[in-house]
Design a protein around this motif. Structure first.
Motif, short mmCIF file in Angstrom:
data_model
loop_
_atom_site.label_atom_id
_atom_site.label_comp_id
_atom_site.label_asym_id
_atom_site.label_seq_id
_atom_site.Cartn_x
_atom_site.Cartn_y
_atom_site.Cartn_z
N UNK A 134 -19.21 86.01 -42.62
CA UNK A 134 -20.22 86.79 -43.37
C UNK A 134 -21.35 85.88 -43.84
N UNK A 135 -20.97 84.72 -44.38
CA UNK A 135 -21.98 83.80 -44.87
C UNK A 135 -22.74 83.12 -43.75
N UNK A 136 -22.03 82.80 -42.67
CA UNK A 136 -22.65 82.07 -41.57
C UNK A 136 -23.60 82.93 -40.74
N UNK A 137 -23.28 84.22 -40.59
CA UNK A 137 -24.07 85.08 -39.72
C UNK A 137 -24.70 86.27 -40.46
N UNK A 138 -23.87 87.09 -41.11
CA UNK A 138 -24.36 88.32 -41.72
C UNK A 138 -25.43 88.06 -42.77
N UNK A 139 -25.18 87.09 -43.65
CA UNK A 139 -26.11 86.82 -44.75
C UNK A 139 -27.13 85.75 -44.40
N UNK A 140 -27.14 85.31 -43.16
CA UNK A 140 -28.07 84.29 -42.69
C UNK A 140 -29.29 84.96 -42.08
N UNK A 141 -30.45 84.76 -42.69
CA UNK A 141 -31.68 85.42 -42.23
C UNK A 141 -32.12 84.95 -40.85
N UNK A 164 -22.52 92.66 -34.02
CA UNK A 164 -22.90 91.55 -33.15
C UNK A 164 -24.20 90.95 -33.68
N UNK A 165 -24.16 89.64 -33.97
CA UNK A 165 -25.34 88.97 -34.53
C UNK A 165 -25.97 88.07 -33.47
N UNK A 166 -27.28 87.97 -33.49
CA UNK A 166 -27.97 87.11 -32.54
C UNK A 166 -29.09 86.36 -33.23
N UNK A 167 -29.43 85.20 -32.66
CA UNK A 167 -30.50 84.38 -33.22
C UNK A 167 -31.47 84.02 -32.11
N UNK A 168 -32.74 84.10 -32.38
CA UNK A 168 -33.77 83.79 -31.40
C UNK A 168 -34.24 82.35 -31.59
N UNK A 169 -34.28 81.61 -30.48
CA UNK A 169 -34.69 80.21 -30.52
C UNK A 169 -36.01 80.04 -29.78
N UNK A 170 -36.97 79.40 -30.39
CA UNK A 170 -38.23 79.06 -29.73
C UNK A 170 -38.10 77.65 -29.19
N UNK A 171 -37.75 77.54 -27.90
CA UNK A 171 -37.49 76.23 -27.31
C UNK A 171 -38.75 75.41 -27.16
N UNK A 172 -39.93 76.07 -27.22
CA UNK A 172 -41.18 75.34 -27.03
C UNK A 172 -41.75 74.82 -28.34
N UNK A 173 -41.12 75.18 -29.44
CA UNK A 173 -41.62 74.72 -30.74
C UNK A 173 -41.34 73.24 -30.91
N UNK A 174 -42.33 72.43 -31.28
CA UNK A 174 -42.11 70.99 -31.46
C UNK A 174 -41.01 70.68 -32.46
#
Length: 415
Positions: A134-141, A164-174
């Motif tokens: 819950x803390x690692x995913x649900x309550x993680x913005x 099901x929780x997902x996180x978007x990664x911007x691989x091009x961000x410095x």
């Protein structure tokens, strides 16, 4: 769930299961005809009727019920083709599939569409969520909600949200390049399907090709029989190999993502599919599909795990020595790589995977805002890591500043 709204959710489940059962009734045509396993075909035929028959049910829930039934019938067709006994799917348990169109997700509650408007349900969270999912995913913005499922436990009269929780990664961000670690993956048409920069050999390309050839032989033989039984069997097996190969590549992609987890990788690097056609001599169409399917499945799973997937130029990855940088065509002899300059000898695909990882590490490093090379990138090796110092490396043509660890992973100081 508020006590006065429980009946609304039960009524919603009844109509959801009704749509799934009606779809199964329409799509199940064994043994006289081919069963329908296409969601789009089923929607075109019965969606409007189901909407009329369940006028209070959210349109998206009708679509999800159709998809559930056609997916299950596809699995039944596979079992029939394997000679197993099976029957038409039937749905009578509590299970409703919700996505962001039929549900609005919050950090402490969810708003669900029902046959009687929306209902807000508060999550039952631990008093101290630290260290819990819950803390690692649900309550993680950093994470957002994806398609989820609502279940019901009749013994306890409690509802559960499988979120099901997902996180978007911007691989091009410095900023993402700082302290990043890359897992390189080399795809192959022979021997193993993929090899990672950590020395893990994944899948068996020869076995995949053999299964495809055997399936095509069987279909060709059934076509030539001219009997009604052969004709029915031909249509019954349909694209069974396509589904089998997708599942096989699913297992391979799981193994790749698991390997990146084991080495705490932030990125996975593949060769650019558009530029490797010259390496594929036989069965080009199938091999290109297999490469694309493996990469796509890996990308989907990695995204859910918060790992970015990137492509790099494939030039010279199979000819360059990952230890000293010597690039000669003669370095590679089949599945063996032996550098003519430094005598480094290793499996050729493993060597290529390290070069693929290194290319992305350098690409990420060049995106750093600090011209002084204020950070470094690592990429996972067996059994340690390789570090590239951005201050010293001007191009990826020479790699003498790289150090391959042969013991435990080294702790590096920032320059």
């Amino acid at each position: 769930m508020p006590d006065d709204r429980k009946s609304d959710l039960h009524a919603t489940n009844s109509k959801f299961q009704y749509c799934a059962n009606r779809t199964a009734d329409w799509a199940w045509r064994y043994p006289d005809e081919n069963c329908v396993t296409s969601k789009s075909e089923a929607e075109a035929a019965i969606y409007d009727a189901l909407r009329d028959e369940t006028d209070d049910l959210h349109a998206n829930l009708v679509q999800k019920a159709i998809k559930r039934a056609t997916d299950d019938i596809g699995n039944c067709v596979d079992r029939l083709a394997d000679g197993e006994n099976t029957s038409k799917p039937h749905y009578d348990t509590f299970s409703i599939v919700y996505d962001k169109r039929a549900a609005t997700y919050y950090r402490d509650k969810v708003s669900l569409a029902t046959v009687n408007g929306r209902v807000e349900c508060k999550y039952d969270l631990p008093d101290d969520p630290e260290g819990t999912p819950h803390g690692e995913y649900l309550l993680n913005e950093d994470y957002s909600f994806s398609t989820s499922t609502v279940h019901y436990d009749s013994k306890t009269d409690e509802f559960y949200l499988h979120a099901v929780m997902e996180r978007e990664i911007d691989a091009n961000s410095p900023e993402k390049a700082e302290d990043s670690r890359v897992l390189g993956v080399d795809c192959n048409v022979d021997d193993h399907i993929a090899v990672t920069s950590t020395g893990r050999f994944v899948g068996n390309a020869d076995y995949l090709n053999h299964q495809r050839r055997e399936f095509e032989k069987r279909r060709a033989s059934l076509q030539q029989t001219g009997t009604r039984s052969g004709h029915l069997t031909y249509h019954r097996i349909g694209d069974r190999f396509g589904r089998w190969s997708q599942d096989y590549l699913h297992q391979c992609s799981n193994e790749i993502v698991a390997e990146s987890h084991r080495h705490n990788c932030t990125h996975i690097a593949f060769e650019d599919l558009k530029q490797i056609r010259e390496r594929i001599s036989d069965d080009k169409k199938f091999q290109q599909w297999a490469f694309n399917e493996l990469q796509q499945q890996t990308e989907n799973k990695a995204e859910l795990a918060g790992i970015a997937v990137e492509n790099v130029e494939p030039a010279y990855t199979s000819q360059q020595c990952s230890k000293c940088g010597c690039t000669l065509e003669e370095n590679r002899d089949g599945q063996r790589f032996a550098c003519l300059d430094c005598s480094y000898s290793v499996n050729a695909d493993y060597n290529a995977a390290k070069n693929i990882a290194r290319k992305l590490a350098l690409k990420l490093q060049r995106g750093q805002k600090s011209p002084a090379g204020g950070a470094f990138c690592q990429y996972a090796l067996k059994p340690g890591v390789m570090t590239v110092n951005a201050t010293d490396v001007a191009s990826d043509a020479y790699v003498s500043v790289e150090r391959e660890s042969t013991g435990k992973p080294t702790t590096f100081s920032r320059w």
